[in-house]
Motif scaffolding. Structure first.
Motif, PDB file in Angstrom:
ATOM      1  N   LEU A   4      87.305  58.113  21.951  1.00  0.00           N
ATOM      2  CA  LEU A   4      87.115  57.424  23.219  1.00  0.00           C
ATOM      3  C   LEU A   4      86.094  58.238  23.990  1.00  0.00           C
ATOM      4  CD1 LEU A   4      90.808  56.701  24.296  1.00  0.00           C
ATOM      5  CD2 LEU A   4      89.328  55.340  22.831  1.00  0.00           C
ATOM      6  N   MET A   5      85.057  57.567  24.497  1.00  0.00           N
ATOM      7  CA  MET A   5      83.976  58.279  25.163  1.00  0.00           C
ATOM      8  C   MET A   5      83.649  57.607  26.487  1.00  0.00           C
ATOM      9  SD  MET A   5      80.025  58.856  23.894  1.00  0.00           S
ATOM     10  CE  MET A   5      79.622  57.131  23.925  1.00  0.00           C
ATOM     11  N   ASP A   6      83.325  58.409  27.474  1.00  0.00           N
ATOM     12  CA  ASP A   6      82.745  57.936  28.725  1.00  0.00           C
ATOM     13  C   ASP A   6      81.347  58.515  28.771  1.00  0.00           C
ATOM     14  OD1 ASP A   6      82.855  56.596  31.286  1.00  0.00           O
ATOM     15  OD2 ASP A   6      82.880  58.589  32.183  1.00  0.00           O
ATOM     16  N   ILE A   7      80.342  57.655  28.928  1.00  0.00           N
ATOM     17  CA  ILE A   7      78.960  58.116  28.917  1.00  0.00           C
ATOM     18  C   ILE A   7      78.190  57.541  30.100  1.00  0.00           C
ATOM     19  CG2 ILE A   7      78.316  56.259  27.314  1.00  0.00           C
ATOM     20  CD1 ILE A   7      76.132  58.193  26.206  1.00  0.00           C
ATOM     21  N   MET A   8      77.375  58.383  30.704  1.00  0.00           N
ATOM     22  CA  MET A   8      76.423  57.954  31.712  1.00  0.00           C
ATOM     23  C   MET A   8      75.051  58.426  31.242  1.00  0.00           C
ATOM     24  SD  MET A   8      76.091  58.672  35.811  1.00  0.00           S
ATOM     25  CE  MET A   8      75.602  60.383  35.663  1.00  0.00           C
ATOM     26  N   THR A  43      79.750  54.006  31.147  1.00  0.00           N
ATOM     27  CA  THR A  43      80.333  53.072  30.192  1.00  0.00           C
ATOM     28  C   THR A  43      81.387  53.789  29.361  1.00  0.00           C
ATOM     29  OG1 THR A  43      78.190  51.923  30.010  1.00  0.00           O
ATOM     30  CG2 THR A  43      79.805  51.487  28.282  1.00  0.00           C
ATOM     31  N   ASN A  44      82.536  53.157  29.204  1.00  0.00           N
ATOM     32  CA  ASN A  44      83.545  53.640  28.265  1.00  0.00           C
ATOM     33  C   ASN A  44      83.246  52.995  26.926  1.00  0.00           C
ATOM     34  OD1 ASN A  44      85.907  53.307  30.882  1.00  0.00           O
ATOM     35  ND2 ASN A  44      85.205  55.240  30.063  1.00  0.00           N
ATOM     36  N   VAL A  45      83.269  53.794  25.868  1.00  0.00           N
ATOM     37  CA  VAL A  45      82.964  53.317  24.522  1.00  0.00           C
ATOM     38  C   VAL A  45      84.037  53.867  23.588  1.00  0.00           C
ATOM     39  CG1 VAL A  45      81.238  53.256  22.677  1.00  0.00           C
ATOM     40  CG2 VAL A  45      80.486  53.468  25.053  1.00  0.00           C
ATOM     41  N   GLU A  46      84.455  53.050  22.619  1.00  0.00           N
ATOM     42  CA  GLU A  46      85.392  53.551  21.633  1.00  0.00           C
ATOM     43  C   GLU A  46      85.023  53.048  20.258  1.00  0.00           C
ATOM     44  OE1 GLU A  46      89.464  51.535  21.359  1.00  0.00           O
ATOM     45  OE2 GLU A  46      88.888  51.140  23.440  1.00  0.00           O
ATOM     46  N   GLY A  47      85.351  53.867  19.255  1.00  0.00           N
ATOM     47  CA  GLY A  47      85.089  53.506  17.876  1.00  0.00           C
ATOM     48  C   GLY A  47      85.141  54.745  16.999  1.00  0.00           C
ATOM     49  N   GLU A  48      84.735  54.570  15.765  1.00  0.00           N
ATOM     50  CA  GLU A  48      84.680  55.706  14.854  1.00  0.00           C
ATOM     51  C   GLU A  48      83.600  56.681  15.316  1.00  0.00           C
ATOM     52  OE1 GLU A  48      86.718  56.630  12.400  1.00  0.00           O
ATOM     53  OE2 GLU A  48      87.948  54.907  12.990  1.00  0.00           O
ATOM     54  N   ALA A  55      75.185  55.391  17.985  1.00  0.00           N
ATOM     55  CA  ALA A  55      74.768  54.523  19.086  1.00  0.00           C
ATOM     56  C   ALA A  55      74.179  55.346  20.234  1.00  0.00           C
ATOM     57  CB  ALA A  55      75.949  53.681  19.568  1.00  0.00           C
ATOM     58  N   VAL A  56      74.778  56.499  20.529  1.00  0.00           N
ATOM     59  CA  VAL A  56      74.230  57.375  21.574  1.00  0.00           C
ATOM     60  C   VAL A  56      72.829  57.838  21.180  1.00  0.00           C
ATOM     61  CG1 VAL A  56      74.481  59.612  22.729  1.00  0.00           C
ATOM     62  CG2 VAL A  56      76.491  58.140  22.390  1.00  0.00           C
ATOM     63  N   LYS A  57      72.664  58.226  19.938  1.00  0.00           N
ATOM     64  CA  LYS A  57      71.348  58.652  19.455  1.00  0.00           C
ATOM     65  C   LYS A  57      70.341  57.520  19.598  1.00  0.00           C
ATOM     66  CE  LYS A  57      68.875  60.455  15.444  1.00  0.00           C
ATOM     67  NZ  LYS A  57      68.963  60.804  14.022  1.00  0.00           N
ATOM     68  N   ARG A  58      70.761  56.313  19.235  1.00  0.00           N
ATOM     69  CA  ARG A  58      69.848  55.169  19.331  1.00  0.00           C
ATOM     70  C   ARG A  58      69.492  54.876  20.786  1.00  0.00           C
ATOM     71  NH1 ARG A  58      70.759  48.984  17.922  1.00  0.00           N
ATOM     72  NH2 ARG A  58      68.733  48.316  18.668  1.00  0.00           N
ATOM     73  N   CYS A  59      70.435  55.045  21.705  1.00  0.00           N
ATOM     74  CA  CYS A  59      70.131  54.872  23.135  1.00  0.00           C
ATOM     75  C   CYS A  59      68.988  55.804  23.533  1.00  0.00           C
ATOM     76  CB  CYS A  59      71.348  55.168  24.005  1.00  0.00           C
ATOM     77  SG  CYS A  59      72.580  53.858  24.048  1.00  0.00           S
ATOM     78  N   HIS A  60      69.101  57.050  23.147  1.00  0.00           N
ATOM     79  CA  HIS A  60      68.053  58.012  23.490  1.00  0.00           C
ATOM     80  C   HIS A  60      66.728  57.631  22.837  1.00  0.00           C
ATOM     81  CE1 HIS A  60      69.890  61.528  25.679  1.00  0.00           C
ATOM     82  NE2 HIS A  60      70.936  60.746  25.462  1.00  0.00           N
ATOM     83  N   GLU A  61      66.763  57.319  21.568  1.00  0.00           N
ATOM     84  CA  GLU A  61      65.526  56.975  20.857  1.00  0.00           C
ATOM     85  C   GLU A  61      64.853  55.744  21.469  1.00  0.00           C
ATOM     86  OE1 GLU A  61      66.663  58.611  16.389  1.00  0.00           O
ATOM     87  OE2 GLU A  61      67.108  56.520  16.896  1.00  0.00           O
ATOM     88  N   HIS A  74      75.534  62.258  30.217  1.00  0.00           N
ATOM     89  CA  HIS A  74      76.752  62.967  30.593  1.00  0.00           C
ATOM     90  C   HIS A  74      77.873  62.311  29.802  1.00  0.00           C
ATOM     91  CE1 HIS A  74      74.571  64.677  34.037  1.00  0.00           C
ATOM     92  NE2 HIS A  74      73.966  63.505  34.026  1.00  0.00           N
ATOM     93  N   ILE A  75      78.528  63.082  28.956  1.00  0.00           N
ATOM     94  CA  ILE A  75      79.517  62.528  28.045  1.00  0.00           C
ATOM     95  C   ILE A  75      80.841  63.266  28.157  1.00  0.00           C
ATOM     96  CG2 ILE A  75      80.093  62.177  25.604  1.00  0.00           C
ATOM     97  CD1 ILE A  75      77.099  61.968  25.023  1.00  0.00           C
TER      98      ILE A  75
END
Length: 99
Positions: A4-8, A43-48, A55-61, A74-75
């Motif tokens: 479970l992740m919270d990311i800004m 955004t709260n994100v959940e998964g494997e 997905a975080v890497k792709r956001c940055h790219e 910020h995670i």
């Protein structure tokens, strides 16, 4: 491992409004098949684990590709091994105690 992740995601060098960049990340989470919920400051994100981190890497790219010179994410993330738990489970647990 389920996470479970919270990311800004905070892109720099893009002007005052970051909403187009936030929308890009929301689409990335959707395309990755992740469960996510946007809120006022992230955004709260959940998964494997590997899927979420990819997905975080792709956001940055992708944000760099469209002109964000600098990006800070910020995670907060959590894992547990004693039982399965989703973001919805966590919220429900608190809501039940409010009754």
């Amino acid at each position: 491992m389920y996470v479970l992740m919270d990311i800004m995601v905070s892109p720099g060098g893009v002007g005052t409004s970051v909403s187009p960049y936030v929308a890009m990340c929301q689409k990335i989470f959707e395309e990755a098949g992740l469960t996510y919920t946007m809120h006022g400051y992230g955004t709260n994100v959940e998964g494997e684990w590997d899927d979420v981190m990819a997905a975080v890497k792709r956001c940055h790219e992708d944000l760099h590709e469209v002109g964000a010179v600098r990006i800070t994410s910020h995670i907060k993330l959590g894992t547990r091994i004693d039982r399965d738990q989703t973001m919805a489970d966590k919220v429900t647990s608190v809501q039940e105690k409010l009754i």
